[in-house]
Design a protein around this motif. Structure first.
Motif, PDB file in Angstrom:
ATOM      1  N   LEU A 123       8.433  67.315   4.027  1.00 46.78           N
ATOM      2  CA  LEU A 123       7.703  66.716   3.202  1.00 46.78           C
ATOM      3  C   LEU A 123       6.410  67.440   2.488  1.00 46.78           C
ATOM      4  N   ARG A 124       6.628  67.488   1.010  1.00 49.94           N
ATOM      5  CA  ARG A 124       5.609  68.263   0.038  1.00 49.94           C
ATOM      6  C   ARG A 124       5.070  67.048  -0.687  1.00 49.94           C
ATOM      7  N   HIS A 125       3.811  67.197  -0.599  1.00 48.17           N
ATOM      8  CA  HIS A 125       2.724  65.999  -1.129  1.00 48.17           C
ATOM      9  C   HIS A 125       1.468  66.818  -1.669  1.00 48.17           C
ATOM     10  N   GLY A 126       0.922  66.003  -2.825  1.00 47.74           N
ATOM     11  CA  GLY A 126      -0.213  66.517  -3.270  1.00 47.74           C
ATOM     12  C   GLY A 126      -1.431  66.743  -2.276  1.00 47.74           C
ATOM     13  N   GLU A 127      -1.324  65.832  -1.155  1.00 43.89           N
ATOM     14  CA  GLU A 127      -2.348  65.999  -0.081  1.00 43.89           C
ATOM     15  C   GLU A 127      -1.805  65.203   1.227  1.00 43.89           C
ATOM     16  N   ILE A 128      -1.335  65.759   2.003  1.00 39.56           N
ATOM     17  CA  ILE A 128      -0.691  65.271   3.360  1.00 39.56           C
ATOM     18  C   ILE A 128      -1.822  64.383   4.120  1.00 39.56           C
ATOM     19  N   SER A 129      -2.937  64.871   4.051  1.00 40.96           N
ATOM     20  CA  SER A 129      -4.045  64.115   4.962  1.00 40.96           C
ATOM     21  C   SER A 129      -4.200  62.842   4.310  1.00 40.96           C
ATOM     22  N   SER A 130      -4.192  62.578   2.869  1.00 41.10           N
ATOM     23  CA  SER A 130      -4.219  61.220   2.551  1.00 41.10           C
ATOM     24  C   SER A 130      -3.324  60.329   3.068  1.00 41.10           C
ATOM     25  N   MET A 131      -2.064  60.693   3.616  1.00 39.05           N
ATOM     26  CA  MET A 131      -1.085  59.705   4.157  1.00 39.05           C
ATOM     27  C   MET A 131      -1.088  59.944   5.710  1.00 39.05           C
ATOM     28  N   GLU A 132      -2.024  60.383   6.118  1.00 42.68           N
ATOM     29  CA  GLU A 132      -2.277  60.803   7.790  1.00 42.68           C
ATOM     30  C   GLU A 132      -1.779  59.712   8.710  1.00 42.68           C
ATOM     31  N   ASP A 133      -2.061  58.565   8.331  1.00 43.47           N
ATOM     32  CA  ASP A 133      -1.600  57.346   9.228  1.00 43.47           C
ATOM     33  C   ASP A 133      -0.045  57.189   9.192  1.00 43.47           C
ATOM     34  N   SER A 134       0.389  57.329   8.011  1.00 48.34           N
ATOM     35  CA  SER A 134       1.850  57.053   7.809  1.00 48.34           C
ATOM     36  C   SER A 134       2.650  58.006   8.556  1.00 48.34           C
ATOM     37  N   VAL A 135       1.911  59.438   8.599  1.00 51.33           N
ATOM     38  CA  VAL A 135       2.645  60.511   9.145  1.00 51.33           C
ATOM     39  C   VAL A 135       2.597  60.474  10.465  1.00 51.33           C
ATOM     40  N   ASN A 136       1.374  60.107  11.013  1.00 50.38           N
ATOM     41  CA  ASN A 136       1.348  60.214  12.396  1.00 50.38           C
ATOM     42  C   ASN A 136       2.201  59.447  13.035  1.00 50.38           C
ATOM     43  N   SER A 137       2.201  58.131  12.295  1.00 49.23           N
ATOM     44  CA  SER A 137       3.072  57.078  13.036  1.00 49.23           C
ATOM     45  C   SER A 137       4.658  57.037  12.631  1.00 49.23           C
ATOM     46  N   SER A 138       4.847  58.281  11.945  1.00 47.87           N
ATOM     47  CA  SER A 138       6.340  58.472  11.704  1.00 47.87           C
ATOM     48  C   SER A 138       7.128  58.476  13.129  1.00 47.87           C
ATOM     49  N   PRO A 139       8.354  57.772  13.044  1.00 48.12           N
ATOM     50  CA  PRO A 139       8.985  57.706  14.207  1.00 48.12           C
ATOM     51  C   PRO A 139      10.115  59.248  14.291  1.00 48.12           C
ATOM     52  N   VAL A 140       9.949  59.920  13.438  1.00 49.61           N
ATOM     53  CA  VAL A 140      10.663  61.209  13.375  1.00 49.61           C
ATOM     54  C   VAL A 140       9.732  62.314  12.795  1.00 49.61           C
ATOM     55  N   PRO A 141      10.039  63.515  13.348  1.00 48.74           N
ATOM     56  CA  PRO A 141       9.045  64.737  13.089  1.00 48.74           C
ATOM     57  C   PRO A 141       8.924  64.864  11.658  1.00 48.74           C
ATOM     58  N   VAL A 142       7.625  65.082  11.186  1.00 51.73           N
ATOM     59  CA  VAL A 142       7.514  65.186   9.612  1.00 51.73           C
ATOM     60  C   VAL A 142       7.159  66.921   9.604  1.00 51.73           C
ATOM     61  N   VAL A 143       7.836  67.652   8.662  1.00 50.36           N
ATOM     62  CA  VAL A 143       7.581  68.894   8.535  1.00 50.36           C
ATOM     63  C   VAL A 143       6.770  69.071   7.213  1.00 50.36           C
ATOM     64  N   ASN A 144       5.647  69.945   7.247  1.00 49.47           N
ATOM     65  CA  ASN A 144       4.734  70.034   6.030  1.00 49.47           C
ATOM     66  C   ASN A 144       5.598  71.242   5.129  1.00 49.47           C
ATOM     67  N   ALA A 145       5.797  70.703   3.746  1.00 45.03           N
ATOM     68  CA  ALA A 145       6.430  71.777   2.887  1.00 45.03           C
ATOM     69  C   ALA A 145       5.626  72.131   1.915  1.00 45.03           C
ATOM     70  N   GLY A 146       4.233  72.028   2.104  1.00 48.55           N
ATOM     71  CA  GLY A 146       3.108  72.409   1.115  1.00 48.55           C
ATOM     72  C   GLY A 146       2.474  71.172   0.676  1.00 48.55           C
ATOM     73  N   SER A 147       0.964  71.336   1.078  1.00 54.32           N
ATOM     74  CA  SER A 147       0.198  70.065   0.676  1.00 54.32           C
ATOM     75  C   SER A 147      -1.130  70.498   0.029  1.00 54.32           C
ATOM     76  N   GLY A 148      -1.172  70.175  -1.461  1.00 46.68           N
ATOM     77  CA  GLY A 148      -2.099  70.359  -2.059  1.00 46.68           C
ATOM     78  C   GLY A 148      -2.693  71.733  -2.230  1.00 46.68           C
ATOM     79  N   THR A 149      -3.845  71.813  -2.286  1.00 46.24           N
ATOM     80  CA  THR A 149      -4.439  73.234  -2.212  1.00 46.24           C
ATOM     81  C   THR A 149      -4.835  73.584  -0.812  1.00 46.24           C
ATOM     82  N   ASN A 150      -4.265  72.794   0.363  1.00 44.45           N
ATOM     83  CA  ASN A 150      -4.796  72.895   1.698  1.00 44.45           C
ATOM     84  C   ASN A 150      -4.001  73.677   2.558  1.00 44.45           C
TER      85      ASN A 150
END
Ligand code: NCD
Length: 314
Positions: free
Chosen positions: A113-140
């Protein structure tokens, strides 16, 4: 700490031992490919062999997107891609979070997942049934870029501990710089920055970091000099605090100022660079420059990471 079955969202998700394992796997995979040996022969997979990975890129990308895609294909994982919001339901007004949750219902085995700010979708990412790999999140954060940069430093300089890493340019808006600071410090390097006043990072993680004003002085301190792209799209109100010409004159990495870098030093840039503004293309010819090699290493480092998340042996 174990990466197996876990999401990989930050460099905080790996400890130094795991980084060592990951680098050794990446080295094996790189060698295998150079020797024209299929990954199938080097990677011991579990019972399920035909895995699928959803690559969701909600921000532009060339290197990272194709690097994950290449890593998946070499590992025999079939990637499917959403990278064009205009041809998806996002153009019909769907929220990214709903797009993400719908795609996760298709039961891929991994999501990148690459997104403007992954932390803004924290709940969805944390409850994802499969592993999510951060491919770049905003300026963060951009943890896989930091891993491939560290791998390249280890490969070229022979070590990371006590290396003097200079990060030059738009540090305030750079997710690459943030993840590099954390990872490289954890691995024992000293990190310093050289940026215009308006591009100095404000986050507390940077407190205590050495800051140079003069690029020449900074380069003569460093063993590794890392450029960054000037992230104009992230500057609010277009205020650089200085003209583009002044930025170029003071902070551009070019052949002239690199004369001050030690002979066995290393030159890095995550790409893309804006030629003539933050970096000059002529630097690519410098034997100390590993900018192209970073791209190559990215494939093996990402492939190694995926094997660890999937619990495969290498
Ligand atoms: C960077 C990114 O997208 O974060 N590039 C990359 O992933 N290799 C840096 C940038 O956009 O400047």
């Amino acid at each position: 700490m174990s990466l197996m079955g876990q999401s990989f969202l930050s460099v905080d998700n790996v400890d130094n031992h795991e980084v060592g394992v990951l680098f050794s796997r990446a080295r094996k995979l790189k060698r295998a490919n150079q020797d024209k040996i299929d990954f199938e022969k080097v990677v011991k997979k579990g019972d399920r062999k035909n895995l699928l990975a959803a690559l969701l890129f909600f921000e532009p990308s060339t290197r990272t997107r194709l690097s994950f895609q290449t890593a998946c294909l070499r590992l025999g994982i079939r990637p499917f891609l959403l990278d064009s919001p205009s041809s998806s339901s996002l153009s019909k007004g769907e929220r990214i979070i709903d797009t993400f949750e719908n795609i996760s219902m298709m039961d891929p085995d991994l999501i990148v997942l690459r997104h403007g700010e992954i932390s803004s979708m924290e709940d969805s990412v944390n409850s994802s049934p499969v592993p999510v790999v951060n491919a770049g999140s905003g300026t963060n954060s951009h943890p896989t870029q930091a891993l491939l940069d560290a791998f390249t430093i280890q490969e070229r300089r022979g070590k990371i501990t006590d290396e003097k890493i200079l990060i030059v340019g738009d540090v305030a808006h750079s997710r690459v710089a943030n993840s590099n600071l954390k990872l490289l410090k954890k691995l024992g390097a000293e990190v310093a920055i050289c940026s215009p006043e308006t591009m100095l990072p404000q986050d507390r993680v940077w407190d205590g970091t050495r800051k140079f004003i003069d690029l020449k002085e900074a380069i003569s301190w460093a063993t590794v000099c890392m450029g960054l792209r000037l992230q104009l799209e992230r500057h609010k109100n277009d205020t650089l605090g200085l003209s583009l010409a002044a930025y170029r004159d003071k902070f551009r990495i070019d052949k002239k100022n690199l004369k001050g870098l030690v002979d066995d030093g290393l030159i890095l840039h995550p790409g893309p660079f804006v030629s003539g503004v933050d970096f000059t293309a002529g630097v690519l010819e410098d034997p100390r420059c590993a900018v192209r090699e970073q791209v190559r290493n990215g494939v093996y480092v990402r492939a190694a990471l995926l094997t660890m998340i999937l619990g495969w042996e290498v």
